[in-house]
Design an enzyme around this catalytic site. Structure first.
Site, mmCIF file in Angstrom:
data_model
loop_
_atom_site.group_PDB
_atom_site.id
_atom_site.type_symbol
_atom_site.label_atom_id
_atom_site.label_comp_id
_atom_site.label_asym_id
_atom_site.label_seq_id
_atom_site.Cartn_x
_atom_site.Cartn_y
_atom_site.Cartn_z
ATOM 1 C CD1 TRP A 1 -0.023 -1.560 3.005
ATOM 2 C CD2 TRP A 1 0.809 0.639 3.322
ATOM 3 N NE1 TRP A 1 0.668 -1.500 4.305
ATOM 4 C CE2 TRP A 1 1.252 -0.521 4.510
ATOM 5 C CE3 TRP A 1 1.159 1.864 3.118
ATOM 6 C CZ2 TRP A 1 2.241 0.272 5.382
ATOM 7 C CZ3 TRP A 1 1.956 2.401 4.032
ATOM 8 C CH2 TRP A 1 2.200 1.588 5.069
ATOM 9 C CG ASN A 2 5.206 1.412 0.484
ATOM 10 O OD1 ASN A 2 4.740 0.571 -0.353
ATOM 11 N ND2 ASN A 2 6.312 1.327 0.699
ATOM 12 C CD GLU B 1 11.483 -2.910 -2.742
ATOM 13 O OE1 GLU B 1 11.856 -3.374 -1.793
ATOM 14 O OE2 GLU B 1 10.570 -2.446 -3.254
ATOM 15 C CB CYS C 1 11.136 -0.627 1.236
ATOM 16 S SG CYS C 1 11.371 -0.230 -0.652
#
Lengths: 67, 387
Positions: free
Chosen positions: B62-63, B160, B194
């Protein structure tokens, strides 16, 4: 089961989506496979034309996308 | 996107622009990247062809609800593959909007489809023999689960995953420049990236100066309504995630970290968390050992450069890393030879670029996205040999 979109700034529930069942998922996968069989035979030129159209749409929609 | 996961609107617009860029990049370059290669051997003809695998399942977070999907979809579709998207459950609206973009652009109606399913149904999709490969961007536990299932089915995966990117500030660095980059990186997407900087490892002789300026800069950032164009920190994407982050902060404080800014859950609606700075962070604290997925910075003081590099590499992750120094050549040597991560930057913050490969090592995953490397992850690299 349902999937929820909730606004984390206000806690407001935006929308609820019904989760697809296994049959619906399988039907979609079969449809995607059908399109793959024609898609992978297309030329890079044709694919690039569509990809550039996607880029253009993104630029047009970026400021008023209500999602 | 802003309404569903709280991304400040300015960042959301930038994200959509980047999606357009990656579409154009692969439209311009895919044919060249995947051109057949003639290789001289003792055959009359020997060559390498790059052919699509079929349906690739993308399990996405969702980021960056649009960017993470487009950076997979643009190369995958240009290579001739088809795509299935299982997006995070809290961004179904974004998932359907992406599907509509490809449809409206004129792609075949079913070449890119969204599955509105929860994570418990992903394994069954991977088992489907028509699905040939899986890519996942998300947490390390999610990556392990998908990789285990895909491995059992012998299907290619690209993962990832998380990161705990170290930013080293050496004694000779331009401190103002370092602070600006460190704060900007830490607060990317309200800290939920991330490749955001998470651990700031500062040489002792400049630690006090860096820390004072860093705290002042973090304190100056505007936190509030993500629909306001001046907002720099929006809410966290969900309250449970905000609460998990706060527990990591509390646990770090209980174990001896020093709170320099923030650290308190604000009252009122929304999943807000303030810009927070922890100092005296050491091994054994969540702020040192784990990924902090929010606007929380961990400052670690190192005696010298060697210790700074050792601390930077003292992590299970290996996504990005950065070093700040006045000596560019020396910085390049550290980035090239001493830092263990998929992307090591000198004197600037770590960022993805469609022209450069992106991915990690260790618990940050494997495989690469973007660049010419990314488009070759989901193709059959076929050797043709004619005697």
């Amino acid at each position: 089961m349902s999937l929820e979109s909730k606004n984390p700034a206000t806690d407001e529930l935006l929308q609820t989506y019904t989760e697809m069942n296994n049959q619906e998922v399988d039907e979609i996968i079969n449809c995607v496979e059908d399109d793959f069989h024609t898609w992978h035979k297309t030329s890079f030129t044709d694919r690039a034309k569509l990809m550039r159209s996607a880029a253009t749409l993104l630029k047009i929609k970026k400021k008023n996308w209500q999602i | 996107m802003t309404q569903e996961m709280g991304k400040p609107i300015a960042g959301a617009i930038t994200e959509v622009e980047k999606c357009a860029f990656v579409c154009e990049y692969y439209a311009d370059n895919a044919e060249n990247f995947l051109a057949p290669e003639i290789i001289q051997t003792d055959a009359s003809i020997s060559k390498v062809l790059y052919q699509p695998l079929g349906i690739v399942l993308a399990v996405m977070p969702w980021n960056f609800p649009l960017w993470q999907v487009f950076r997979f979809a643009a190369p995958a579709l240009m290579a001739g593959n088809a795509a299935l998207l299982k997006h995070a459950s809290n961004v179904c609206g974004s998932a359907l909007a992406i599907e509509n973009i490809f449809c409206e652009a004129g792609f075949p109606a079913d070449i890119f489809r969204t599955l509105l399913i929860g994570s418990t149904k992903v394994a069954r999709v991977i088992e489907n023999p028509l699905v040939k490969a899986v890519t996942l961007t998300g947490s390390t536990p999610a990556g392990r689960a998908v990789a285990a299932k895909a491995g059992k089915m012998l299907k290619k995966t690209v993962l990832e995953l998380g990161g705990s990117d170290p930013y080293i500030v050496l004694a000779d660095a331009d401190i103002e420049h370092a602070v600006q980059n460190c704060v900007t990186s830490r607060l990317i997407n309200s800290g939920q990236s991330c490749i955001a900087a998470k651990r700031f490892i500062v040489e002792k002789s400049v630690s006090k100066s860096f820390t004072e300026k860093f705290v002042a800069n973090m304190k100056s950032k505007r936190c509030g309504d993500p629909l306001d164009e001046t907002t720099e920190i929006g809410p966290q994407a969900r309250k449970d995630l905000r609460d998990d982050l706060h527990k990591q902060v509390q646990s770090s404080l209980d174990k001896g970290a020093r709170l320099l800014l923030g650290g308190k859950v604000p009252e009122g609606p929304g999943a807000y968390y303030p810009a927070t700075v922890l100092a005296d962070v050491v091994p054994g604290m969540p702020a040192y050992d784990e990924e902090l997925f929010g606007p929380v910075a961990a400052i670690i003081t190192a005696e010298d450069e060697d210790e700074a590099i050792r601390i930077a590499n003292d992590t299970v992750f290996g996504l990005g890393a950065a070093v700040f120094t006045a000596n560019h050549k020396h910085g390049e040597k550290i980035a090239s030879e001493q830092l263990n991560a998929g992307a090591c930057f000198v004197n600037c913050l770590v960022k993805s670029d469609p022209r450069l490969p992106f991915g990690g090592i260790g618990d940050s995953g494997y495989g690469r996205e973007l660049g010419h490397h990314g488009i070759k992850e989901f193709v059959n690299i076929k050797t043709v040999y004619v005697a």
